[in-house]
Design a protein around this motif. Structure first.
Motif, mmCIF file in Angstrom:
data_model
loop_
_atom_site.group_PDB
_atom_site.id
_atom_site.type_symbol
_atom_site.label_atom_id
_atom_site.label_comp_id
_atom_site.label_asym_id
_atom_site.label_seq_id
_atom_site.Cartn_x
_atom_site.Cartn_y
_atom_site.Cartn_z
ATOM 1 N N LYS A 160 -36.579 -29.749 -8.513
ATOM 2 C CA LYS A 160 -37.809 -30.519 -8.695
ATOM 3 C C LYS A 160 -37.582 -31.673 -9.666
ATOM 4 C CE LYS A 160 -41.762 -28.597 -9.201
ATOM 5 N NZ LYS A 160 -42.876 -27.756 -9.695
ATOM 6 N N GLU A 161 -36.845 -31.382 -10.724
ATOM 7 C CA GLU A 161 -36.573 -32.416 -11.723
ATOM 8 C C GLU A 161 -35.698 -33.525 -11.143
ATOM 9 O OE1 GLU A 161 -34.033 -32.810 -15.845
ATOM 10 O OE2 GLU A 161 -35.012 -30.892 -15.406
ATOM 11 N N VAL A 162 -34.675 -33.163 -10.401
ATOM 12 C CA VAL A 162 -33.785 -34.147 -9.787
ATOM 13 C C VAL A 162 -34.558 -35.027 -8.802
ATOM 14 C CG1 VAL A 162 -31.827 -34.434 -8.210
ATOM 15 C CG2 VAL A 162 -31.675 -32.805 -10.112
ATOM 16 N N GLN A 163 -35.407 -34.403 -8.007
ATOM 17 C CA GLN A 163 -36.211 -35.154 -7.030
ATOM 18 C C GLN A 163 -37.144 -36.132 -7.740
ATOM 19 O OE1 GLN A 163 -36.055 -34.903 -3.498
ATOM 20 N NE2 GLN A 163 -37.246 -36.781 -3.743
ATOM 21 N N ALA A 164 -37.800 -35.665 -8.818
ATOM 22 C CA ALA A 164 -38.701 -36.535 -9.577
ATOM 23 C C ALA A 164 -37.938 -37.700 -10.198
ATOM 24 C CB ALA A 164 -39.423 -35.730 -10.656
ATOM 25 N N ASN A 165 -36.726 -37.434 -10.640
ATOM 26 C CA ASN A 165 -35.908 -38.487 -11.247
ATOM 27 C C ASN A 165 -35.532 -39.545 -10.204
ATOM 28 O OD1 ASN A 165 -34.506 -39.234 -13.821
ATOM 29 N ND2 ASN A 165 -32.725 -39.213 -12.467
ATOM 30 N N TRP A 166 -35.170 -39.116 -9.009
ATOM 31 C CA TRP A 166 -34.857 -40.064 -7.935
ATOM 32 C C TRP A 166 -36.072 -40.920 -7.585
ATOM 33 C CZ3 TRP A 166 -32.056 -35.875 -4.572
ATOM 34 C CH2 TRP A 166 -30.692 -35.819 -4.942
ATOM 35 N N ASP A 167 -37.238 -40.261 -7.505
ATOM 36 C CA ASP A 167 -38.464 -41.005 -7.181
ATOM 37 C C ASP A 167 -38.768 -42.037 -8.258
ATOM 38 O OD1 ASP A 167 -38.851 -39.618 -4.831
ATOM 39 O OD2 ASP A 167 -40.148 -38.097 -5.742
ATOM 40 N N SER A 208 -46.599 -47.156 -9.704
ATOM 41 C CA SER A 208 -45.828 -46.065 -9.107
ATOM 42 C C SER A 208 -44.763 -45.560 -10.077
ATOM 43 C CB SER A 208 -45.163 -46.531 -7.810
ATOM 44 O OG SER A 208 -46.141 -46.841 -6.839
ATOM 45 N N ALA A 209 -44.116 -46.486 -10.790
ATOM 46 C CA ALA A 209 -43.103 -46.096 -11.767
ATOM 47 C C ALA A 209 -43.721 -45.279 -12.890
ATOM 48 C CB ALA A 209 -42.417 -47.337 -12.326
ATOM 49 N N TRP A 210 -44.920 -45.666 -13.296
ATOM 50 C CA TRP A 210 -45.627 -44.949 -14.355
ATOM 51 C C TRP A 210 -45.982 -43.530 -13.907
ATOM 52 C CZ3 TRP A 210 -47.168 -43.847 -18.991
ATOM 53 C CH2 TRP A 210 -48.387 -43.206 -19.225
ATOM 54 N N LYS A 211 -46.499 -43.397 -12.695
ATOM 55 C CA LYS A 211 -46.853 -42.075 -12.177
ATOM 56 C C LYS A 211 -45.609 -41.201 -12.005
ATOM 57 C CE LYS A 211 -51.122 -43.448 -9.870
ATOM 58 N NZ LYS A 211 -51.856 -43.556 -8.580
ATOM 59 N N SER A 212 -44.506 -41.817 -11.631
ATOM 60 C CA SER A 212 -43.264 -41.068 -11.504
ATOM 61 C C SER A 212 -42.813 -40.557 -12.876
ATOM 62 C CB SER A 212 -42.176 -41.943 -10.884
ATOM 63 O OG SER A 212 -42.498 -42.280 -9.555
ATOM 64 N N LEU A 270 -44.794 -39.762 -15.333
ATOM 65 C CA LEU A 270 -45.668 -38.629 -15.655
ATOM 66 C C LEU A 270 -45.174 -37.363 -14.963
ATOM 67 C CD1 LEU A 270 -49.260 -40.203 -15.423
ATOM 68 C CD2 LEU A 270 -47.802 -39.948 -17.423
ATOM 69 N N SER A 271 -44.811 -37.493 -13.685
ATOM 70 C CA SER A 271 -44.318 -36.338 -12.929
ATOM 71 C C SER A 271 -42.999 -35.834 -13.508
ATOM 72 C CB SER A 271 -44.119 -36.715 -11.456
ATOM 73 O OG SER A 271 -45.334 -37.111 -10.867
ATOM 74 N N LEU A 272 -42.158 -36.763 -13.910
ATOM 75 C CA LEU A 272 -40.858 -36.388 -14.461
ATOM 76 C C LEU A 272 -41.031 -35.651 -15.793
ATOM 77 C CD1 LEU A 272 -37.862 -36.517 -13.971
ATOM 78 C CD2 LEU A 272 -37.817 -38.786 -15.008
ATOM 79 N N ALA A 273 -41.940 -36.115 -16.625
ATOM 80 C CA ALA A 273 -42.211 -35.427 -17.885
ATOM 81 C C ALA A 273 -42.743 -34.022 -17.613
ATOM 82 C CB ALA A 273 -43.222 -36.221 -18.719
ATOM 83 N N ALA A 274 -43.575 -33.896 -16.576
ATOM 84 C CA ALA A 274 -44.141 -32.586 -16.237
ATOM 85 C C ALA A 274 -43.060 -31.602 -15.800
ATOM 86 C CB ALA A 274 -45.194 -32.743 -15.135
ATOM 87 N N THR A 275 -42.020 -32.092 -15.091
ATOM 88 C CA THR A 275 -40.952 -31.184 -14.657
ATOM 89 C C THR A 275 -40.166 -30.642 -15.854
ATOM 90 O OG1 THR A 275 -39.285 -32.948 -14.401
ATOM 91 C CG2 THR A 275 -40.686 -32.443 -12.492
ATOM 92 N N LYS A 276 -40.221 -31.359 -16.973
ATOM 93 C CA LYS A 276 -39.561 -30.890 -18.193
ATOM 94 C C LYS A 276 -40.495 -30.057 -19.057
ATOM 95 C CE LYS A 276 -35.930 -31.954 -19.087
ATOM 96 N NZ LYS A 276 -34.647 -31.321 -18.696
ATOM 97 N N GLY A 277 -41.719 -29.855 -18.556
ATOM 98 C CA GLY A 277 -42.680 -29.016 -19.290
ATOM 99 C C GLY A 277 -43.502 -29.770 -20.314
#
Length: 312
Positions: A55-62, A74-78, A80-87
Protein backbone atom coordinates in the motif's frame (compact mmCIF):
# COMPACT_ATOMS: atom_id res chain seq x y z
CA UNK A 1 -6.82 -18.47 -13.88
CA UNK A 2 -3.18 -18.32 -12.65
CA UNK A 3 -2.71 -17.81 -8.94
CA UNK A 4 -1.32 -14.42 -7.97
CA UNK A 5 2.20 -14.66 -6.64
CA UNK A 6 2.68 -13.44 -3.05
CA UNK A 7 4.57 -10.09 -2.90
CA UNK A 8 7.25 -11.53 -0.60
CA UNK A 9 9.94 -14.21 -0.74
CA UNK A 10 12.52 -15.93 1.46
CA UNK A 11 16.19 -15.11 1.00
CA UNK A 12 19.32 -15.13 3.17
CA UNK A 13 17.59 -16.04 6.42
CA UNK A 14 14.56 -13.71 6.18
CA UNK A 15 11.59 -12.54 4.15
CA UNK A 16 11.67 -9.71 1.61
CA UNK A 17 8.97 -7.72 -0.14
CA UNK A 18 9.23 -7.44 -3.93
CA UNK A 19 7.00 -5.74 -6.47
CA UNK A 20 7.76 -5.12 -10.12
CA UNK A 21 7.41 -1.50 -11.20
CA UNK A 22 4.42 -1.20 -13.59
CA UNK A 23 5.02 0.46 -16.96
CA UNK A 24 2.88 3.49 -16.12
CA UNK A 25 5.26 4.36 -13.26
CA UNK A 26 8.53 3.80 -15.15
CA UNK A 27 8.84 7.52 -15.88
CA UNK A 28 8.98 8.30 -12.15
CA UNK A 29 10.66 5.15 -10.82
CA UNK A 30 13.51 3.80 -12.97
CA UNK A 31 13.92 0.57 -11.01
CA UNK A 32 12.80 -2.76 -12.42
CA UNK A 33 11.42 -3.80 -9.04
CA UNK A 34 11.12 -2.57 -5.47
CA UNK A 35 12.77 -4.84 -2.88
CA UNK A 36 12.39 -4.15 0.86
CA UNK A 37 13.52 -6.29 3.79
CA UNK A 38 10.57 -7.22 6.04
CA UNK A 39 12.79 -8.06 9.03
CA UNK A 40 11.03 -11.28 9.96
CA UNK A 41 11.50 -15.02 9.61
CA UNK A 42 7.81 -15.78 10.22
CA UNK A 43 5.79 -16.19 7.03
CA UNK A 44 2.47 -15.08 8.58
CA UNK A 45 4.07 -11.89 9.85
CA UNK A 46 5.76 -11.42 6.48
CA UNK A 47 2.40 -11.63 4.72
CA UNK A 48 0.94 -8.92 6.99
CA UNK A 49 3.94 -6.66 6.58
CA UNK A 50 4.01 -7.16 2.81
CA UNK A 51 0.38 -6.06 2.55
CA UNK A 52 1.14 -2.79 4.38
CA UNK A 53 4.34 -2.19 2.40
CA UNK A 54 2.52 -2.73 -0.89
CA UNK A 55 0.00 0.00 0.00
CA UNK A 56 2.82 2.36 0.87
CA UNK A 57 4.73 1.64 -2.35
CA UNK A 58 1.58 2.17 -4.43
CA UNK A 59 0.84 5.48 -2.66
CA UNK A 60 4.41 6.60 -3.26
CA UNK A 61 4.16 5.85 -6.99
CA UNK A 62 0.87 7.76 -7.20
CA UNK A 63 2.47 10.72 -5.41
CA UNK A 64 5.41 10.69 -7.82
CA UNK A 65 3.08 10.57 -10.82
CA UNK A 66 0.86 13.37 -9.46
CA UNK A 67 3.93 15.53 -8.87
CA UNK A 68 5.08 15.00 -12.45
CA UNK A 69 1.68 16.07 -13.82
CA UNK A 70 1.93 19.52 -12.17
CA UNK A 71 -1.50 18.95 -10.64
CA UNK A 72 -0.93 20.53 -7.23
CA UNK A 73 -4.20 19.31 -5.74
CA UNK A 74 -3.64 15.69 -6.82
CA UNK A 75 -0.07 15.80 -5.51
CA UNK A 76 -1.33 17.17 -2.21
CA UNK A 77 -3.96 14.43 -1.85
CA UNK A 78 -1.35 11.83 -2.69
CA UNK A 79 0.84 13.22 0.09
CA UNK A 80 -2.06 12.86 2.54
CA UNK A 81 -2.58 9.24 1.46
CA UNK A 82 1.13 8.53 1.71
CA UNK A 83 1.30 9.94 5.25
CA UNK A 84 -1.70 7.77 6.17
CA UNK A 85 0.08 4.60 4.97
CA UNK A 86 2.83 5.42 7.49
CA UNK A 87 0.23 5.78 10.24
CA UNK A 88 0.27 9.60 10.38
CA UNK A 89 -2.10 12.44 9.66
CA UNK A 90 -0.35 15.03 7.53
CA UNK A 91 1.11 17.75 9.78
CA UNK A 92 2.85 20.81 8.28
CA UNK A 93 6.52 20.97 9.22
CA UNK A 94 6.06 24.19 11.21
CA UNK A 95 3.35 22.57 13.34
CA UNK A 96 5.35 19.35 13.72
CA UNK A 97 8.32 21.35 15.04
CA UNK A 98 6.09 22.89 17.72
CA UNK A 99 4.75 19.52 18.86
CA UNK A 100 6.04 16.99 21.40
CA UNK A 101 9.56 15.65 20.88
CA UNK A 102 8.36 12.03 20.74
CA UNK A 103 6.10 12.90 17.78
CA UNK A 104 9.07 14.36 15.91
CA UNK A 105 11.14 11.26 16.65
CA UNK A 106 8.34 8.97 15.46
CA UNK A 107 8.14 10.84 12.16
CA UNK A 108 11.89 10.62 11.59
CA UNK A 109 11.91 6.91 12.42
CA UNK A 110 9.27 6.36 9.71
CA UNK A 111 11.60 7.70 7.01
CA UNK A 112 13.26 5.25 4.62
CA UNK A 113 16.78 4.01 5.34
CA UNK A 114 18.91 6.15 3.06
CA UNK A 115 21.71 3.62 2.64
CA UNK A 116 19.48 1.46 0.42
CA UNK A 117 17.01 3.99 -0.99
CA UNK A 118 16.74 5.99 -4.19
CA UNK A 119 16.30 9.72 -3.32
CA UNK A 120 14.22 10.41 -6.43
CA UNK A 121 11.58 7.87 -5.46
CA UNK A 122 11.66 8.65 -1.75
CA UNK A 123 11.09 12.40 -2.08
CA UNK A 124 7.24 12.25 -1.81
CA UNK A 125 7.50 9.96 1.21
CA UNK A 126 9.88 12.34 2.99
CA UNK A 127 7.69 15.35 2.22
CA UNK A 128 4.57 13.56 3.44
CA UNK A 129 6.10 12.32 6.71
CA UNK A 130 7.94 15.54 7.60
CA UNK A 131 5.13 17.84 6.43
CA UNK A 132 7.18 19.73 3.86
CA UNK A 133 4.83 19.23 0.93
CA UNK A 134 3.49 22.58 -0.30
CA UNK A 135 -0.21 22.98 0.45
CA UNK A 136 -2.01 24.06 -2.74
CA UNK A 137 -4.62 26.77 -2.85
CA UNK A 138 -8.06 25.58 -3.96
CA UNK A 139 -10.71 27.58 -5.78
CA UNK A 140 -14.19 28.10 -4.40
CA UNK A 141 -15.62 25.65 -6.93
CA UNK A 142 -13.12 22.98 -5.83
CA UNK A 143 -13.91 23.63 -2.18
CA UNK A 144 -17.64 23.39 -2.86
CA UNK A 145 -17.22 20.07 -4.67
CA UNK A 146 -15.06 18.63 -1.90
CA UNK A 147 -17.49 19.81 0.78
CA UNK A 148 -20.39 17.89 -0.76
CA UNK A 149 -18.19 14.83 -1.26
CA UNK A 150 -17.27 14.87 2.44
CA UNK A 151 -20.65 15.86 3.91
CA UNK A 152 -22.30 12.44 3.92
CA UNK A 153 -22.54 12.37 7.72
CA UNK A 154 -24.67 15.54 7.69
CA UNK A 155 -27.52 13.94 5.74
CA UNK A 156 -27.63 10.45 7.26
CA UNK A 157 -30.97 10.97 9.03
CA UNK A 158 -32.62 13.09 6.34
CA UNK A 159 -35.31 12.03 3.87
CA UNK A 160 -34.73 12.39 0.12
CA UNK A 161 -36.81 15.59 0.10
CA UNK A 162 -34.83 17.02 3.03
CA UNK A 163 -31.54 16.11 1.36
CA UNK A 164 -32.64 17.88 -1.82
CA UNK A 165 -33.57 21.06 0.08
CA UNK A 166 -30.38 20.87 2.17
CA UNK A 167 -28.26 20.58 -0.98
CA UNK A 168 -30.09 23.22 -3.06
CA UNK A 169 -29.73 26.08 -0.56
CA UNK A 170 -26.01 25.41 -0.06
CA UNK A 171 -25.37 25.06 -3.78
CA UNK A 172 -27.15 28.37 -4.32
CA UNK A 173 -25.23 30.07 -1.49
CA UNK A 174 -21.86 29.03 -2.96
CA UNK A 175 -22.86 29.92 -6.52
CA UNK A 176 -24.09 33.36 -5.42
CA UNK A 177 -20.76 34.02 -3.68
CA UNK A 178 -18.79 32.99 -6.79
CA UNK A 179 -20.96 35.18 -9.02
CA UNK A 180 -20.15 38.19 -6.82
CA UNK A 181 -16.42 37.80 -6.03
CA UNK A 182 -15.32 35.27 -8.68
CA UNK A 183 -13.93 31.75 -8.42
CA UNK A 184 -10.86 32.78 -6.46
CA UNK A 185 -8.81 30.60 -4.05
CA UNK A 186 -10.56 30.30 -0.71
CA UNK A 187 -7.39 31.30 1.13
CA UNK A 188 -7.28 34.60 -0.82
CA UNK A 189 -10.72 35.82 0.27
CA UNK A 190 -10.28 39.07 2.21
CA UNK A 191 -12.45 41.74 3.82
CA UNK A 192 -12.84 43.64 0.55
CA UNK A 193 -14.47 40.54 -0.96
CA UNK A 194 -16.78 40.28 2.03
CA UNK A 195 -17.69 43.98 1.73
CA UNK A 196 -18.61 43.40 -1.91
CA UNK A 197 -20.64 40.28 -1.02
CA UNK A 198 -22.43 42.07 1.83
CA UNK A 199 -23.20 45.07 -0.41
CA UNK A 200 -24.78 42.69 -2.93
CA UNK A 201 -27.13 41.42 -0.22
CA UNK A 202 -27.82 44.95 1.03
CA UNK A 203 -28.99 46.00 -2.44
CA UNK A 204 -31.51 43.16 -2.50
CA UNK A 205 -32.68 43.96 1.03
CA UNK A 206 -33.11 47.64 0.16
CA UNK A 207 -35.27 46.99 -2.90
CA UNK A 208 -37.46 44.57 -0.94
CA UNK A 209 -36.41 41.42 -2.81
CA UNK A 210 -35.50 39.63 0.40
CA UNK A 211 -35.38 40.36 4.11
CA UNK A 212 -32.28 40.47 6.37
CA UNK A 213 -33.11 37.09 7.91
CA UNK A 214 -32.88 35.39 4.51
CA UNK A 215 -29.48 36.97 3.84
CA UNK A 216 -28.25 35.89 7.26
CA UNK A 217 -29.32 32.29 6.58
CA UNK A 218 -27.28 32.12 3.38
CA UNK A 219 -24.26 33.66 5.11
CA UNK A 220 -24.60 30.99 7.81
CA UNK A 221 -24.73 28.24 5.15
CA UNK A 222 -21.44 29.47 3.67
CA UNK A 223 -19.80 29.85 7.05
CA UNK A 224 -20.72 26.30 8.04
CA UNK A 225 -19.65 24.84 4.69
CA UNK A 226 -16.20 26.39 4.63
CA UNK A 227 -15.48 25.80 8.32
CA UNK A 228 -16.37 22.12 7.86
CA UNK A 229 -14.17 21.85 4.74
CA UNK A 230 -11.22 23.53 6.46
CA UNK A 231 -11.47 21.27 9.51
CA UNK A 232 -11.72 18.02 7.53
CA UNK A 233 -8.87 18.97 5.20
CA UNK A 234 -6.57 20.35 7.86
CA UNK A 235 -6.57 23.91 6.56
CA UNK A 236 -5.76 26.56 9.15
CA UNK A 237 -7.56 29.44 7.47
CA UNK A 238 -9.72 32.14 9.12
CA UNK A 239 -13.46 32.18 8.58
CA UNK A 240 -14.13 35.22 6.32
CA UNK A 241 -17.88 35.16 7.02
CA UNK A 242 -17.54 36.29 10.64
CA UNK A 243 -19.24 39.56 11.59
CA UNK A 244 -20.90 40.29 8.24
CA UNK A 245 -24.49 39.38 9.12
CA UNK A 246 -27.23 41.99 9.09
CA UNK A 247 -28.89 43.37 12.20
CA UNK A 248 -32.27 41.82 12.83
CA UNK A 249 -35.16 44.29 12.44
CA UNK A 250 -37.15 45.14 15.55
CA UNK A 251 -40.31 43.02 15.82
CA UNK A 252 -43.58 44.76 14.89
CA UNK A 253 -45.55 45.35 18.11
CA UNK A 254 -48.88 43.55 18.41
CA UNK A 255 -52.04 45.66 18.11
CA UNK A 256 -53.53 46.65 21.49
CA UNK A 257 -57.23 47.44 21.89
CA UNK A 258 -58.75 49.06 25.00
CA UNK A 259 -62.05 47.99 26.57
CA UNK A 260 -63.61 51.25 25.35
CA UNK A 261 -62.64 50.47 21.74
CA UNK A 262 -64.04 46.92 21.99
CA UNK A 263 -67.30 48.17 23.49
CA UNK A 264 -67.72 50.88 20.87
CA UNK A 265 -66.95 48.66 17.87
CA UNK A 266 -68.38 45.26 18.87
CA UNK A 267 -71.14 45.93 21.42
CA UNK A 268 -72.74 49.23 20.46
CA UNK A 269 -71.99 49.13 16.74
CA UNK A 270 -73.42 46.89 14.05
CA UNK A 271 -70.27 44.79 13.46
CA UNK A 272 -72.01 41.62 14.69
CA UNK A 273 -75.43 42.20 13.15
CA UNK A 274 -74.88 39.47 10.62
CA UNK A 275 -74.42 36.82 13.31
CA UNK A 276 -77.33 34.92 14.84
CA UNK A 277 -78.19 35.94 18.39
CA UNK A 278 -77.43 32.45 19.55
CA UNK A 279 -74.11 32.25 17.62
CA UNK A 280 -71.32 31.29 20.06
CA UNK A 281 -68.90 33.69 18.35
CA UNK A 282 -71.21 36.67 18.99
CA UNK A 283 -71.92 35.57 22.57
CA UNK A 284 -68.22 35.10 23.30
CA UNK A 285 -67.25 38.51 21.91
CA UNK A 286 -70.15 40.14 23.73
CA UNK A 287 -69.15 38.51 27.02
CA UNK A 288 -65.49 39.54 26.61
CA UNK A 289 -66.51 43.11 25.84
CA UNK A 290 -68.85 43.29 28.84
CA UNK A 291 -66.17 41.96 31.19
CA UNK A 292 -63.67 44.45 29.83
CA UNK A 293 -66.25 47.20 30.25
CA UNK A 294 -66.83 46.31 33.90
CA UNK A 295 -63.10 46.51 34.57
CA UNK A 296 -63.02 49.91 32.90
CA UNK A 297 -65.92 51.17 35.05
CA UNK A 298 -64.61 49.74 38.35
CA UNK A 299 -60.99 50.74 38.01
CA UNK A 300 -60.46 53.25 35.22
CA UNK A 301 -56.93 53.97 36.43
CA UNK A 302 -55.87 50.35 35.70
CA UNK A 303 -57.37 49.96 32.25
CA UNK A 304 -53.92 49.45 30.72
CA UNK A 305 -53.41 46.41 32.95
CA UNK A 306 -56.43 44.67 31.39
CA UNK A 307 -55.97 45.47 27.70
CA UNK A 308 -56.74 42.61 25.39
CA UNK A 309 -53.85 41.89 23.04
CA UNK A 310 -53.94 40.00 19.79
CA UNK A 311 -57.31 40.85 18.19
CA UNK A 312 -56.77 42.25 14.73
Amino acid sequence: MPKKRAPYYWDQGGYYFRKWVPKRYRTVDPRQSVVICLHTKDELEAAKKAFAVEKEVQANWDALLAGQSNDATSAWKSALSLAATKGFSYVPAADLAKGPLHDIINHFEALPAFHNSVPQTDAPKIQAVLGSHPIPKQSLLEVKREYFEQAGDKILSKTSAQIRRWTVVRERAANDLISVIGDKPYEDIDRSDMKKYRAWWLTRISDGSINPETANKYISYLSGMFQSWAKINGRDVPNPFMRIKFKRPSPTPAAVFSATWLTRNFVNASALDGLCCTNPCRDSLHESSMIAGRHEQLAPHTVQNHELVGLQ
